[in-house]
Motif scaffolding. Structure first.
Motif, PDB file in Angstrom:
ATOM      1  N   ALA A  17       0.823  -1.216   0.000  1.00 33.45           N
ATOM      2  CA  ALA A  17       0.000   0.000   0.000  1.00 33.45           C
ATOM      3  C   ALA A  17       0.852   1.259   0.000  1.00 33.45           C
ATOM      4  CB  ALA A  17      -0.933  -0.007   1.211  1.00 33.45           C
ATOM      5  N   ILE A  18       1.932   1.285   0.788  1.00 31.11           N
ATOM      6  CA  ILE A  18       2.748   2.497   0.856  1.00 31.11           C
ATOM      7  C   ILE A  18       3.492   2.720  -0.445  1.00 31.11           C
ATOM      8  CG2 ILE A  18       4.858   1.479   1.837  1.00 31.11           C
ATOM      9  CD1 ILE A  18       3.283   4.872   2.753  1.00 31.11           C
ATOM     10  N   VAL A  19       3.928   1.640  -1.092  1.00 26.82           N
ATOM     11  CA  VAL A  19       4.601   1.771  -2.381  1.00 26.82           C
ATOM     12  C   VAL A  19       3.621   2.294  -3.431  1.00 26.82           C
ATOM     13  CG1 VAL A  19       5.604   0.464  -4.298  1.00 26.82           C
ATOM     14  CG2 VAL A  19       6.437   0.102  -1.970  1.00 26.82           C
ATOM     15  N   HIS A  20       2.402   1.757  -3.411  1.00 26.77           N
ATOM     16  CA  HIS A  20       1.379   2.242  -4.353  1.00 26.77           C
ATOM     17  C   HIS A  20       1.093   3.722  -4.106  1.00 26.77           C
ATOM     18  CE1 HIS A  20      -2.241   2.218  -6.852  1.00 26.77           C
ATOM     19  NE2 HIS A  20      -2.871   2.817  -5.850  1.00 26.77           N
ATOM     20  N   GLU A  21       1.006   4.118  -2.843  1.00 28.01           N
ATOM     21  CA  GLU A  21       0.735   5.519  -2.497  1.00 28.01           C
ATOM     22  C   GLU A  21       1.874   6.424  -2.949  1.00 28.01           C
ATOM     23  OE1 GLU A  21      -0.679   8.070   1.467  1.00 28.01           O
ATOM     24  OE2 GLU A  21      -0.235   5.925   1.630  1.00 28.01           O
ATOM     25  N   LEU A  22       3.106   5.971  -2.772  1.00 26.03           N
ATOM     26  CA  LEU A  22       4.267   6.755  -3.191  1.00 26.03           C
ATOM     27  C   LEU A  22       4.310   6.906  -4.711  1.00 26.03           C
ATOM     28  CD1 LEU A  22       6.913   5.205  -0.773  1.00 26.03           C
ATOM     29  CD2 LEU A  22       6.203   7.607  -0.786  1.00 26.03           C
ATOM     30  N   MET A  23       4.027   5.833  -5.422  1.00 25.35           N
ATOM     31  CA  MET A  23       4.059   5.883  -6.880  1.00 25.35           C
ATOM     32  C   MET A  23       2.946   6.763  -7.428  1.00 25.35           C
ATOM     33  SD  MET A  23       5.113   1.939  -7.875  1.00 25.35           S
ATOM     34  CE  MET A  23       5.282   2.311  -9.619  1.00 25.35           C
ATOM     35  N   GLU A  24       1.781   6.675  -6.816  1.00 29.22           N
ATOM     36  CA  GLU A  24       0.657   7.514  -7.239  1.00 29.22           C
ATOM     37  C   GLU A  24       0.964   8.992  -6.988  1.00 29.22           C
ATOM     38  OE1 GLU A  24      -3.324   7.354  -5.156  1.00 29.22           O
ATOM     39  OE2 GLU A  24      -3.839   6.265  -7.000  1.00 29.22           O
ATOM     40  N   ARG A  28       3.924  10.333  -6.853  1.00 26.28           N
ATOM     41  CA  ARG A  28       4.944  10.753  -7.827  1.00 26.28           C
ATOM     42  C   ARG A  28       4.303  11.088  -9.167  1.00 26.28           C
ATOM     43  NH1 ARG A  28       8.447   6.592 -11.137  1.00 26.28           N
ATOM     44  NH2 ARG A  28       6.275   6.295 -11.722  1.00 26.28           N
ATOM     45  N   ASP A  29       3.357  10.261  -9.616  1.00 24.77           N
ATOM     46  CA  ASP A  29       2.688  10.500 -10.893  1.00 24.77           C
ATOM     47  C   ASP A  29       1.877  11.785 -10.878  1.00 24.77           C
ATOM     48  OD1 ASP A  29       3.778   8.140 -11.792  1.00 24.77           O
ATOM     49  OD2 ASP A  29       1.959   6.949 -11.456  1.00 24.77           O
ATOM     50  N   GLU A  30       1.363  12.150  -9.691  1.00 22.60           N
ATOM     51  CA  GLU A  30       0.543  13.355  -9.556  1.00 22.60           C
ATOM     52  C   GLU A  30       1.358  14.560  -9.077  1.00 22.60           C
ATOM     53  OE1 GLU A  30      -2.595  12.269  -6.931  1.00 22.60           O
ATOM     54  OE2 GLU A  30      -3.506  10.842  -8.348  1.00 22.60           O
ATOM     55  N   ARG A  31       2.683  14.394  -9.052  1.00 24.82           N
ATOM     56  CA  ARG A  31       3.601  15.441  -8.614  1.00 24.82           C
ATOM     57  C   ARG A  31       3.320  15.907  -7.191  1.00 24.82           C
ATOM     58  NH1 ARG A  31       4.396  19.214 -14.092  1.00 24.82           N
ATOM     59  NH2 ARG A  31       5.085  17.501 -15.443  1.00 24.82           N
ATOM     60  N   GLN A  32       2.961  14.937  -6.336  1.00 24.02           N
ATOM     61  CA  GLN A  32       2.693  15.218  -4.920  1.00 24.02           C
ATOM     62  C   GLN A  32       3.639  14.425  -4.025  1.00 24.02           C
ATOM     63  OE1 GLN A  32       0.317  17.400  -3.682  1.00 24.02           O
ATOM     64  NE2 GLN A  32      -0.013  18.019  -5.792  1.00 24.02           N
TER      65      GLN A  32
END
Length: 247
Positions: A140-147, A149-153
């Motif tokens: 979950a944390i990896v998915h949150e980090l990748m998301e 990054r994609d949203e520039r947040q």
């Protein structure tokens, strides 16, 4: 006219955000009068009730913010079922002094041995000590980090995670990480190094973590940071869930 002072007092207590005093003052006034207590004792009792209730609400907010999947304490953990786990070590960790020292905890063992329960119990103890806690799984944390990054947040999310006194990462090793995901998780752990505590649970021994991170160099650097100041909980034993199913 006789109601005016009480209406004004109620309004002022609401404005000062003193809900327990607002709820209790009339009842406590009658009790103190019946017991022959003076105005100072009356005020002390009211303030004590407000402080107790305020601390309870603060703990409830911390628990909610931690995003625990369930609220479990160490009191309900069956230490006898996992003889390899050092009970005294866990109870010492529940004092949360390791979090003040920005140290880490890693719980290792096969599935179903209570690693998540212990992590939740230590997280709950930290919340009760007034510490900011965040619970998540590795996936979950990896998915949150990748998301993010994609949203520039990503920077904003990283700052939020670094602020937590304790970050709990559950189930590391259950799912192999992509190269990008492994790098983002490594970056987060590096940012928290000696700045905030991390509690990790994993079903894999350290020598198999490369299977999750995909790189010996990255795994070595990550373990170097995690294990610099660490308490390791050995949780080898039979699965609680399997035992319950058999029963």
């Amino acid at each position: 006219m006789t109601e005016a002072p009480q209406i004004l007092l109620n309004h002022q207590l609401k404005k000062l955000k003193l809900p327990t005093i607002l709820r209790e003052y009339d009842k406590q006034a009658r009790l103190c009068a019946a017991e022959g207590r003076d105005h100072v004792q009356f005020l002390v009792r009211l303030i004590e009730l407000e402080l107790i209730d305020r601390e309870r609400r603060m703990i409830e907010r911390r628990i909610k913010a931690a995003k625990f999947p369930a609220t479990k304490s160490l009191d309900s953990f069956d230490f006898a079922a996992i003889p390899s786990l050092n009970k005294m070590q866990v109870l010492e960790l529940a004092r949360c002094e390791w979090i003040d020292r920005c140290e880490n905890v890693i719980a290792l063992g096969p599935s179903g041995t209570g690693k998540t329960h212990v992590a939740l119990g230590l997280g709950l103890a930290a919340c009760q000590k007034g510490m900011a806690v965040r619970f998540t799984t590795a996936a979950a944390i990896v998915h949150e980090l990748m998301e993010a990054r994609d949203e520039r947040q990503l920077l904003r999310l990283q700052k939020q995670l670094v602020k937590q006194k304790l970050l709990i990462i559950d189930e590391l090793g259950f799912v192999p990480l992509s190269k990008t995901g492994a790098e983002l998780l490594f970056e987060l752990i590096s940012q928290r190094y000696e700045r905030g505590s991390i509690l990790i649970t994993s079903n894999l021994p350290f020598d198999e973590w490369t299977e999750t991170f995909g790189s010996e160099r990255l795994t070595g650097a990550l373990l170097d940071r995690l294990t610099h100041h660490v308490s390791i909980l050995e949780m080898n034993g039979d699965s609680f869930r399997l035992a319950q199913s058999k029963a």
